[in-house]
Design an enzyme around this catalytic site. Structure first.
Site, short mmCIF file in Angstrom:
data_model
loop_
_atom_site.label_atom_id
_atom_site.label_comp_id
_atom_site.label_asym_id
_atom_site.label_seq_id
_atom_site.Cartn_x
_atom_site.Cartn_y
_atom_site.Cartn_z
N GLU A 64 -4.73 2.42 -4.21
CA GLU A 64 -3.27 2.46 -4.09
C GLU A 64 -2.71 1.15 -3.56
OE1 GLU A 64 -4.87 4.31 -0.20
OE2 GLU A 64 -5.49 4.03 -2.28
N ASP A 111 0.85 -1.19 0.00
CA ASP A 111 0.00 0.00 0.00
C ASP A 111 0.89 1.25 0.00
OD1 ASP A 111 -2.99 0.91 0.60
OD2 ASP A 111 -1.63 2.21 1.75
N ILE A 112 0.54 2.22 -0.86
CA ILE A 112 1.29 3.47 -0.91
C ILE A 112 0.92 4.32 0.31
CG2 ILE A 112 1.74 5.58 -2.23
CD1 ILE A 112 1.02 4.03 -4.76
#
Length: 353
Positions: free
Chosen positions: A277, A235-236
């Site tokens: 994301e 996950d960003i």
């Protein structure tokens, strides 16, 4: 001026049968059509024999040979497993059908009369059966030679002797046009199906496998894997803040660049975008290798954006436990990802065994 690539494509469709993947698609489309068309030719020949008024003039040995060849050709075509196989057997079957009709017209009072109508009928009927253009032209030429041998032109000294030759040329040109038309339709159909498959299984923004394709492939790996495998959920960090501060165009660029890093580092290992994301990788190997991969992903993503803006990722790692559903490993990786976020981000956490 044609490029080498376009010249290669022309060569492929003129003398060969398309690329391997196209051949498989064309085979599925042509197999049934070939069987039906060739069977119709055999049936037409048998009906013609049954309706002949002067069967006593028929060369029974040649007729029997033609029938055996026709039936063998149709049978081999029906059993064919590749495009090349049905093209070769189909060509042989067409020529045996032609030979059979040549035997029949030789037994009539005016054999030369039947050359033109039969030749035109056969050359036009077989037009859809061949993917390679050269195959069609070669078989059509053989059809005319076989039917017209010693029968055509019937009256070479007459003033209109060139009209029959014109009919032969025109019929081959029309047949060639039909052959090319059906070939173009098959190519367009193949390309459209590939594009639909790409749209159905590929994330349009990043080019990675979409959630559907990733999940399907991950389930297959999970069921068939003999060696250990690990689920990496990525996950960003603070992606909403990136969108809010810099706009969605920048956010999309961050997603694309992050996806490039993941695809490059993952290599042969399955990877995809789960949505938003969130990304994922299935690492096939031991725990140590999975942790090294996670570390490399974190460091490479951070370095990829150095000098532009601060972008980092957090990763949850969980082993794919044999005998459990993929969703179980998904939840464990998700819990580890939450823990990585809670413990400061830009790091990975490994789920407890």
């Amino acid at each position: 001026m044609p490029t080498s690539r376009s010249s290669s494509s022309i060569w492929t469709y003129l003398f060969l049968l398309g690329e391997p993947e196209q051949q498989q698609r064309f085979f599925k489309e042509l197999h049934f059509i070939s069987i039906v068309t060739l069977s119709f030719g055999v049936a037409s020949w048998l009906v013609t024999v049954a309706l002949m008024q002067h069967r006593h003039a028929l060369d029974t040995q040649s007729a029997s040979l033609a029938l055996v060849g026709m039936v063998a050709g149709v049978t081999i075509t029906a059993l064919g497993k590749s495009l090349l196989a049905i093209v070769v057997s189909g060509s042989a079957s067409v020529l045996f059908v032609t030979y059979g009709f040549q035997v029949l017209i030789a037994a009539t009072d005016d054999p030369s009369f039947w050359v033109l109508p039969l030749g035109v009928l056969i050359t036009l009927t077989i037009a859809p059966l061949f993917s390679g253009i050269a195959w069609y032209l070669a078989v059509s030429l053989c059809v005319w030679v076989m039917l017209g041998w010693e029968q055509f032109p019937a009256h070479p000294q007459q003033a209109d002797q060139y009209w029959p030759m014109l009919a032969v040329v025109v019929s081959m040109l029309i047949g060639l046009s039909l052959n090319v038309y059906f070939l173009v339709l098959r190519i367009h159909n193949y390309q459209a199906q590939r594009e639909l498959a790409t749209m159905a299984y590929t994330d349009s923004l990043t080019g990675l496998n979409n959630r559907r394709r990733f999940t399907q492939s991950a389930r297959q790996l999970h069921r068939s894997a003999l060696a250990p495998a690990y689920f990496l959920m990525i996950d960003i960090d603070d992606f909403k803040q990136i969108n809010d501060e810099h706009g969605h165009d920048v956010g999309d660029e961050v997603l694309r660049k992050t996806a490039e890093v993941i695809a490059g580092i993952a290599g042969e290992h399955l990877c995809g975008r789960l949505g938003g994301e969130e990304f994922a990788v299935i690492y096939q190997g031991d725990k140590h290798g999975a942790c090294l991969l996670a570390t490399q992903l974190i460091e490479t993503v951070e370095a990829a954006f150095a000098g532009e803006r601060k972008v980092s990722i957090s990763i949850g790692v969980a082993e794919l436990v044999k005998g459990t559903d993929l969703a179980h490993s998904y939840r464990r990786a998700d819990a580890s990802l939450y823990l990585a976020k809670k413990n400061g981000k830009n790091r990975y956490e490994l789920a407890a065994s």
